[in-house]
Write a protein that holds these residues in place. Structure first.
Motif, PDB file in Angstrom:
ATOM      1  N   THR A 129       0.767  -1.112  -0.024  1.00 60.89           N
ATOM      2  CA  THR A 129       0.134   0.122  -0.069  1.00 60.89           C
ATOM      3  C   THR A 129       0.854   1.173   0.101  1.00 60.89           C
ATOM      4  O   THR A 129       0.599   2.175  -0.843  1.00 60.89           O
ATOM      5  CB  THR A 129      -0.892  -0.028   1.144  1.00 60.89           C
ATOM      6  OG1 THR A 129      -1.615  -1.436   1.313  1.00 60.89           O
ATOM      7  CG2 THR A 129      -1.860   1.151   1.158  1.00 60.89           C
TER       8      THR A 129
ATOM      9  N   VAL B 297      -4.526   1.150  -3.982  1.00 57.48           N
ATOM     10  CA  VAL B 297      -4.647   1.709  -2.642  1.00 57.48           C
ATOM     11  C   VAL B 297      -6.384   1.537  -2.335  1.00 57.48           C
ATOM     12  O   VAL B 297      -6.720   1.096  -1.128  1.00 57.48           O
ATOM     13  CB  VAL B 297      -4.464   3.307  -2.676  1.00 57.48           C
ATOM     14  CG1 VAL B 297      -4.893   4.063  -1.537  1.00 57.48           C
ATOM     15  CG2 VAL B 297      -3.056   3.467  -3.090  1.00 57.48           C
TER      16      VAL B 297
ATOM     17  N   THR C  74      -6.793  -2.165  -1.289  1.00 59.51           N
ATOM     18  CA  THR C  74      -6.086  -2.525  -0.030  1.00 59.51           C
ATOM     19  C   THR C  74      -6.999  -1.936   1.117  1.00 59.51           C
ATOM     20  O   THR C  74      -7.091  -2.400   2.242  1.00 59.51           O
ATOM     21  CB  THR C  74      -4.566  -1.973   0.027  1.00 59.51           C
ATOM     22  OG1 THR C  74      -4.400  -0.833  -0.299  1.00 59.51           O
ATOM     23  CG2 THR C  74      -3.914  -3.179  -0.769  1.00 59.51           C
ATOM     24  N   THR C  75      -7.289  -0.621   1.161  1.00 57.65           N
ATOM     25  CA  THR C  75      -8.132  -0.050   1.902  1.00 57.65           C
ATOM     26  C   THR C  75      -9.366  -0.351   2.153  1.00 57.65           C
ATOM     27  O   THR C  75      -9.763  -0.708   3.426  1.00 57.65           O
ATOM     28  CB  THR C  75      -8.323   1.581   1.489  1.00 57.65           C
ATOM     29  OG1 THR C  75      -7.101   2.274   1.048  1.00 57.65           O
ATOM     30  CG2 THR C  75      -8.730   2.468   2.794  1.00 57.65           C
TER      31      THR C  75
END
Lengths: 323, 592, 331, 345
Positions: free
Chosen positions: C287, C299, C302-303
């Motif tokens: 990330t 991003v 993964t967030t």
């Protein structure tokens, strides 16, 4: 022991000693030696930071002065001990030879600014939301509770890392602030944005229990206005838990600023913060360990002192957690 | 050549640099010892960045990556000879049997493929494969980042906006395909390139992967980058977030490849290691069969270069880059301010910060690096008259003083005050904004610059751009007043420098100089130089153009850089591969 | 009980959906043009436009989100013409920086992060709870003092300080733990290499968390020791050992489990520093890299993944709490 | 030793932030088989500290304790004050059991009732699991819990307050203890439930011939079950005697005050309850003289200044009925009895 007991008995015979909770807390706090020392250190550090320009002037050090002639081609100060001397009490920073103490002092100002404002903002929002939820309960509380839970579900650190660059650019674009001011605003805003739900939960639970207490019921029965109840009855009883949380979260935010600078997404040079100094120190850790030790040591010392003050406050304010 | 990707450490070599020069090995030590090379072992490269930019031959453009991939994995039509010294700059046939045959005033180039060369899956390499590989770069939406020379040079009609009417093999129009088929033709094993102008050094482009074989049926477009088919002696077996692992390509035959001598059994790039950790590994010789792929940290250079213990394990070279700050002329139209900024700068402090002449290089005299020996000459407009001179004295000819010629700068400022008051006001009050990339070591230079410019009342601040630096500063609307940059030649001709940096047709014009009064004449002269086939005359023109660009202060030249290399004790036969600006990785062997 | 679980699961799903919308929205209204950022050397408007189409940014935001969402269940196709390719379901997008389907990247990174988190967890829970118990039992005496010193240092030392120390001294200078160059090796393949790879990162994380858990356990145990039912247990004539390890620990188990569950969940996305320092190819490092390079799809994915793990762990902890605390179970 | 429990001159001291607290000062109490002895007092009078000391559950780290607490177990007897903890533990729950004020919080919320009961047996009979379970069910039904088999598998929160206190009693009786200490056993319960529990205690006592030490602030409870009563004030016993002595002819002004402050069914509506004026003293700095002096209405009846300056002794005309007061006993006897009658009519 026995003699002490006697003398205690003999003195002030028959007098009932009554103290306000505040006095009791203060007495308990004062007796905590570690807490007192830490409080002393914290206050000294804060003062040094606040009056950094004056302190630097007195010591004759200047954070912006470069001493390139005292630095070798690898960036290491040429003098022994990293240049520790009367002119430079903690030596020089590697690379461009700025005075380390002056940089630590000036750097602490941004670090403290971020830590204090973040804590303040987070507490402020947390107080409002917590009191509203805890006091009015019902549907409002439900919605607020859901919202806090929702925010707590976000990986906060992650989000801040992910949002840093674009958000700072956004802030700059809107013209609110430029450069490091924008970064400071970003850090404070987002750290507190993800920080307040924790506070609000705590405040809410406190308010919920306070609400049921007799003095609040009594005030309600006497027809006191909501405003009065909230500000005169509830708020004064919230200060103890709040003060504890504040003192414990301050060092957390202080360290957070350092971490973000370490990852390169916090404040940017030429400004100095402890995170930037540490990031710098990391590069020189094997060749100039002094720099790393002093900088990391300062951070650890301050975080430690703040934490200890927080612990001591908690012990003093919460009679159940005697040490 | 390419932009200078400034990693947190050295300017990571971006680009292939073809640099004909004898100056290169300044104090370099080479372990080209007499021992007989041994095969076997694993060769490690320790790297800080998380991966190489690209592996797809059509997309590689950075010098180190090219040197690496071309040494082990990807064969091109012609190659630089991997030998030490000046001999290394000569082209030798690789996949082709010749180094290209020009005709029609160098508008037509023919290469004949060598029989017996195969892909890693065993399929023989045909002319059609090379043609297909060439076609891919036209699909600019998929195959990006590679050199764009083919798009501008192949004889294919262009749209009004300058893009090619051929859009690559994936999505195209019949007309475009027809045009491409005319521009690149196959006859047996001979491939012919038809150009829209005379390009005397087109065969140098053939050292790039943009002209290399790709099998159409294995082309996965964007994803081809992950694991392209090997044509060299090694193939990729692992390409993960931590390493790139190459093992022997059993289909490769020594008999078909006159260039490569594969010694190790495996080649591994270990990505994402902390730079300090890499240096410590080197210092302790923890992994003797490893090369520090990015060079040592500035803080550790003395440990390697002042200790005789490392005498056989270190190298200190001039690198192929000229570093500079590009003035954005749209925002900085006042020549006097630009001059003041040049003379007020404390170049000495910055050079000392970067490691001094020993490690960091010498003061730039223009944008053409001394490694481009044919085209280089100190401009005597900026910098020291003798480019190697690093003494802190005022140069009689140019007025340059390393620590800053404050008086001269002040004079220019005073002149600017009356001549261009608005710009003067901006420089002294609003402040001048410099684009840069945040990196630990560069951050420290900011206070040096702030202090230096304060001497003449110029205020500066920085706009540090973390991601997408070059795309951002190349967008004229987002570029600040100055942009930090660096450039090295793509091959040994300033034709890959001057036009790229200073003409509107160039790919890297950060100066936005098209409105400058001097521009028109400059452009005409560039066009003349491009047409000039007499190399000596052409070189004279490049020298003049370099001088002229400096006179106009379209850029603020800073350094001709240096780079250091470090390797483990078991790594043998390390030498600098001049044209690639890096080690000849393919020649390394492990002393087990 | 099942109704309670269903209800909670329903809300958890809803929250995840909402989080994904917010994350997607937040990252999509940013002032950057990802299309321009991934543009090569000669960046003409036409190329930017083509990039935009390639990345899917030409479509309205809701449609982009819908494509993202449907990709999770149906897979998603990228590119055009003969360069077309599909990221099969569950597809979390495609990274044009890495030239990989994000799902594949996640599949590569997750095992590392999970192994990191679980190993660190085992260490910190053993050390933390053990020390906490000791400190509570010997309150005010030297084990308590020693443990509080540990707590203070552990909580005050930033991970990047401990991590760097371990790496530079323990591995490189003192050569106590050999440097692991081969990357992640599953424990089933080579326990030794597995340990080499993870031991120091585990310790780095564990020191921090063990300090928290020492403090937490001590506080919880001390609080529980003050409960009436502990007095009852003592009044029965039970030995201190049984009182502490059975009655007290049983009661302290619920809050410790809750907290541990959430901390593990946090680590799945939050071990950014440790993963960066030790070069572990986990989710955090991935990330951070994506943030540096502005690789939006990574991003976002993964967030959302990290949020999902936190929410799911919350759910699991809630359910576990139900089993741990009979009072909750019956409701 | 005839008595099951003999507390002699017990003194308990512990430190606080403000100094040492003399929580219990010279208390002597004995309990014989089949006898119920009550300790009455306001909160803070030292009665709970006394009861916890008996079972050795006072905070050993900080408390200083002197005197003796002899507990008889068949042929031997043990001094809880000086005995090692291991030894005390072997007495807990077996010879001396205790039930606590709040049945809501005194049962472990995470364990099943049955196993909590069985555990009490197993401590002193290691390995006898089956017996323990059997005994648990037996005791549950003895204390009047219906369907013990089913309820033993339930958790405390599934029981009502009264039921939980029955469980607590059952648990305390698992090993047929000689002495049961009941610390405010009914305070947290409804009045009707209170009566049931007290009746249960009485019945059980009769069956098992236990001695009961009942700690309470509730005179009603005392009247219902106690044989002898000790009234405590500020860590000292101010009056002790038979239940009749205490209720009908109290000799200590404090006892009188307590009695007058209790509402009675059938009392006239116009009658005002008389609370004792003032506050209980801080135990840290006790007056040198009579601890009750600052609140006492009868100081004038005593010798001049004696109440303020002299600590009264626990004295009485009969062995069974004693009190602490400087006012001559004759004066008190008449006056107090009259007041009590007046208050009751």
């Amino acid at each position: 022991m026995v003699s002490k007991l006697k003398s205690a008995n003999a003195s002030a015979a028959g007098q009932i000693i009554s103290r306000s909770p505040r006095q009791i807390a203060w007495r308990r706090f004062r007796r905590n030696k570690v807490g007192m020392v830490s409080a002393g250190i914290s206050i000294v550090v804060l003062m040094l930071s606040l009056f950094a320009p004056v302190v630097c002037k007195i010591l004759g050090i200047n954070p912006d002065e470069l001493n390139l002639d005292l630095i070798d081609s690898s960036g290491i100060p040429t003098l022994p001990n990293g240049g520790i001397s009367r002119e430079h009490p903690l030596g020089l920073t590697p690379g461009i030879g700025r005075d380390l103490l002056a940089n630590l002092l000036y750097g602490s100002r941004i670090s403290f600014l971020v830590a204090f404002l973040t804590t303040g903002l987070a507490i402020f929002i947390g107080l409002i939301v917590g009191i509203v939820g805890g006091y009015f309960r019902g549907r409002i509380d439900d919605y607020l509770g859901r919202f806090t839970d929702f925010l707590l579900a976000f990986p906060a650190f992650f989000m801040i890392v992910a949002l840093s660059e674009p958000m700072v650019a956004r802030i700059q674009e809107t013209g609110i602030a430029q450069g490091n001011s924008a970064r400071v605003i970003f850090l404070i805003f987002f750290l507190s944005f993800f920080g307040w739900p924790g506070f609000s939960r705590l405040v809410r639970s406190q308010v919920l229990s306070l609400r049921e207490r007799d003095f609040v019921t009594a005030a309600q029965a006497m027809g006191a206005s909501r405003k009065r109840i909230i500000f005169k009855e509830l708020m004064p009883n919230l200060w103890a838990p709040v003060i504890v949380v504040v003192s414990l979260s301050l060092p957390g935010y202080l360290a957070a600023e350092a971490v973000f600078s370490f990852l390169g997404i916090g404040i940017q040079p030429p400004a100095t913060t402890w995170g930037i100094l540490l990031d710098n120190a990391r590069r020189f850790v094997t060749v100039y360990p002094n720099f790393f030790l002093i900088t990391a040591g300062s951070l650890v010392l301050v975080v430690l002192a703040f934490n200890l003050v927080g612990d001591a406050l908690r012990d003093a304010l919460d009679p159940r957690s005697e040490r | 050549m390419r932009k200078n990707a400034i990693s947190t450490r050295v300017l990571a070599a971006l680009s292939a640099g073809a640099l004909v020069s004898t100056v290169i090995t300044v104090g370099a030590t080479s372990t080209a010892n007499a021992a007989t090379p041994k095969a076997g072992g694993t060769l490690y490269f320790l790297e800080h960045t998380p991966r190489l930019d690209h592996y797809d031959p059509s997309r590689i453009y950075t010098g180190r990556d090219l040197a690496f991939m071309n040494s082990f994995h990807t064969r091109t039509l012609v190659a630089y000879n991997p030998v030490p010294g000046e001999k290394g700059t000569t082209l030798v046939p690789d996949l082709a049997t010749n180094t290209g045959v020009p005709s029609n005033e160098a508008k037509t180039w023919k290469f004949t493929l060598r029989p017996g060369s195969t892909f890693e899956d065993g399929k023989a390499i045909t002319c059609e494969d090379v043609k297909y590989g060439t076609s891919r770069v036209f699909a600019t939406d998929v195959i990006n980042d590679g050199p764009a020379y083919l798009q501008s040079w192949l004889d294919i009609p262009k749209n009004a906006d300058g893009t090619s009417t051929y859009t690559g093999p994936y999505k195209n129009t019949p007309a475009g395909v027809a045009a491409f088929n005319k521009a690149v033709t196959c006859k047996g094993s001979t491939i012919t390139f038809n150009l829209n102008k005379s390009i005397a050094d087109f065969n140098y482009l053939a050292t790039y992967g943009v002209i290399s074989p790709v099998q159409k049926k294995l082309d996965t477009g964007d994803k081809y980058d992950l694991n392209p088919q090997a044509t060299g002696p090694y193939k990729i077996v692992e390409n993960s977030a931590t390493q790139l692992r190459l093992v022997r390509n059993t289909k490769w035959k020594k008999s078909s490849d006159p260039v490569r001598t594969p010694y190790p059994d495996e080649v591994i790039i270990q990505f994402g290691l902390d730079e300090e950790v890499i240096d410590q590994i080197m210092l302790e010789d923890t992994i003797p069969n490893a090369v520090n792929f990015g060079g040592p940290l500035p803080t550790n250079r003395d440990k390697f270069f002042k200790d005789a213990k490392f005498a056989d394990r270190r190298m200190n070279n001039s690198d192929p880059y000229a570093r500079y700050l590009a003035f954005n002329l749209v925002k900085m139209p006042c020549l006097e301010i630009r001059q003041a900024m040049y003379y007020a700068r404390d170049a000495k402090a910055l050079l000392d910060y970067a490691g001094g002449p020993d490690y960091a290089g010498s003061y730039a005299t223009g944008v053409i690096s001394p490694l481009l020996a044919t085209d280089f000459e100190a401009t005597k407009v900026v910098g020291p008259s003798d480019y190697k001179n690093t003494a802190d004295v005022i140069d009689a000819t140019t007025g340059f003083k390393p620590s800053g010629n404050v008086a001269k700068a002040q004079a220019y400022m005073d002149a600017a005050k009356t001549k261009c008051p608005a710009d003067y006001k901006k420089a002294t009050e609003t402040g001048i904004v410099i684009d840069g990339r945040p990196s630990a070591s560069d951050n420290d230079t900011i206070p040096i610059n702030v202090a230096a410019y304060a001497r003449v009342g110029i205020k500066i601040s920085y706009n540090l751009i973390k991601s997408g630096y070059y795309p951002t500063v190349m967008d004229a609307t987002k570029q600040s007043d100055l942009s930090t940059s660096g450039w090295g030649a793509d091959w040994a001709n300033a034709s890959t420098v001057i036009p790229e940096l200073f003409t509107t047709a160039g790919g890297f014009n950060l100066s936005q100089n098209s409105k400058d009064p001097a521009y028109k004449a400059f452009e005409d002269k560039v066009n003349l130089a491009m047409k000039t086939t007499d190399r000596k005359k052409q070189a004279a023109l490049w020298k003049e153009l370099d001088k002229e660009a400096m006179k106009n202060f379209w850029v603020l030249p800073t350094l001709f850089g240096k780079a250091q290399e470090i390797w483990g004790s078991a790594v043998q036969n390390v030498f600098f591969w001049v044209p690639q600006g890096n080690l000849a990785y393919g020649k390394l062997w492990i002393n087990q | 009980m099942p109704r309670f679980i269903l209800r909670r699961a329903y809300f958890a799903t809803l929250t995840i959906l909402l989080v994904s919308i917010v994350v997607y929205g937040v990252f999509s209204i940013l002032p950057f043009d990802p299309a321009a950022l991934t543009c090569g050397q000669k960046c003409t408007p036409a190329i930017v436009e083509a990039n935009r189409v390639k990345l899917g940014f030409d479509k309205p935001l809701w449609q982009q989100y819908w494509l993202f969402l449907s990709g999770i269940f149906l897979g998603r196709t990228y590119g055009a013409g003969s360069a077309e390719f599909t990221c099969p379901a569950p597809s979390f997008g495609y990274s044009f920086n890495e030239n990989m389907c994000v799902t594949d990247m996640l599949a590569e990174a997750l095992p590392v992060t999970i192994n990191l988190a679980i190993g660190a967890f085992v260490i910190w829970i053993t050390v933390g709870v053990g020390l906490g118990l000791l400190a509570a039992k010997f309150r005010g005496r030297y084990p308590d003092t020693i443990s509080s010193v540990f707590v203070l240092l552990g909580t005050s030392l930033p991970t990047f300080v401990t991590g760097l120390f371990f790496l530079i001294y323990v591995t490189i200078k003192w050569k106590i733990v050999p440097l692991s160059l081969e990357g992640f090796t599953p424990i089933t393949e080579s326990p030794v290499k597995y340990l080499q790879y993870f031991i120091l990162p585990w310790l780095t994380l564990a020191i921090l968390y063990a300090a928290f858990y020492t403090r937490f356990t001590r506080a919880t145990v001390l609080e529980t020791l003050g409960e009436d039912y502990i007095r009852t247990a003592r009044a029965k004539g039970l030995s201190e050992r049984v009182v502490l390890l059975k009655h007290t620990m049983r009661a302290a188990l619920a809050p410790i489990t809750t907290s541990a569950g959430l901390d593990i969940a946090g680590l799945i996305g939050g071990a950014i520093i440790t993963e960066s320092i030790f070069n572990l190819a986990g989710l955090g490092r991935m990330t951070l890299q994506a943030v540096y390079e502005f690789d939006l799809s990574v991003v976002v994915a993964t967030t959302i993944l990290a949020a999902t793990v936190v929410i799911t762990m919350n759910l699991i902890v809630d359910i576990a709490y139900g089993y741990l605390d009979p009072r909750v179970r019956m409701k | 030793m005839k008595n099951l429990l003999e507390i002699k001159d017990l003194k308990v001291t512990f430190p606080t932030d403000d100094g040492f607290v003399q929580a219990v000062d010279g208390v002597s109490i004995s309990v014989a088989p089949g006898e119920t002895v009550a300790i009455v007092g306001e909160s803070g009078s030292g009665k709970t500290v006394t009861s916890l000391s008996v079972i050795g559950l006072h905070n050993r780290k900080v408390t200083q304790i002197t005197g003796s607490i002899l507990v008889k177990d068949k042929d031997e007897s043990l001094d809880i004050v000086s005995a090692p903890l291991d030894k005390i533990r072997s007495y807990r729950g077996r010879v001396v059991s205790m039930i606590f004020q709040d049945p809501m919080s005194s049962l472990h919320p995470y364990y099943k009732i049955g196993s909590q009961l069985a555990e009490a047996y197993l401590v002193h009979h290691p390995g006898k699991k089956e017996e323990a379970n059997k005994k648990a069910l037996e005791m549950l039904s003895l204390v009047g819990i219906p369907e013990p088999q089913v309820r033993a598998k339930e958790y405390p929160h599934q029981f009502s307050g009264g039921m939980r206190q029955r469980v607590m009693i059952a648990m305390a009786l698992m090993n047929d203890p000689a002495v049961l200490i009941a610390d405010e056993p009914t305070t947290a319960l409804d009045v009707t439930v209170q009566a049931q529990i007290l009746q249960l205690l009485k019945d059980l006592q009769k069956n098992l011939n236990m001695g009961i030490l009942l700690i309470t602030h509730d005179l009603g409870v005392v009247a219902q079950v106690a044989d002898r009563v000790h009234v405590m004030y500020a860590g000292r016993i101010v009056e002790q005697g038979n239940v009749d002595d205490i209720f009908y002819s109290p000799h200590a002004p404090y006892t009188l005050g307590l009695l007058k402050s209790v509402p009675r069914i059938g009392s006239r509506g116009s009658e005002r309850l008389k609370a004792i004026p003032g506050q209980p003293p801080s135990l840290i700095n006790l007056p040198i003289g009579c601890a009750f002096a600052p609140r006492c209405e009868y100081i004038s009846l005593a010798d001049e200044n004696s109440c303020e300056n002299l600590r009264p002794q626990l004295l009485g005309n009969s062995d069974s009925h004693k009190s602490r007061c400087h006012v001559p006993e004759e004066k008190r006897d008449k006056l107090f009895t009259a007041e009590i009658k007046g208050a009751r009519t």
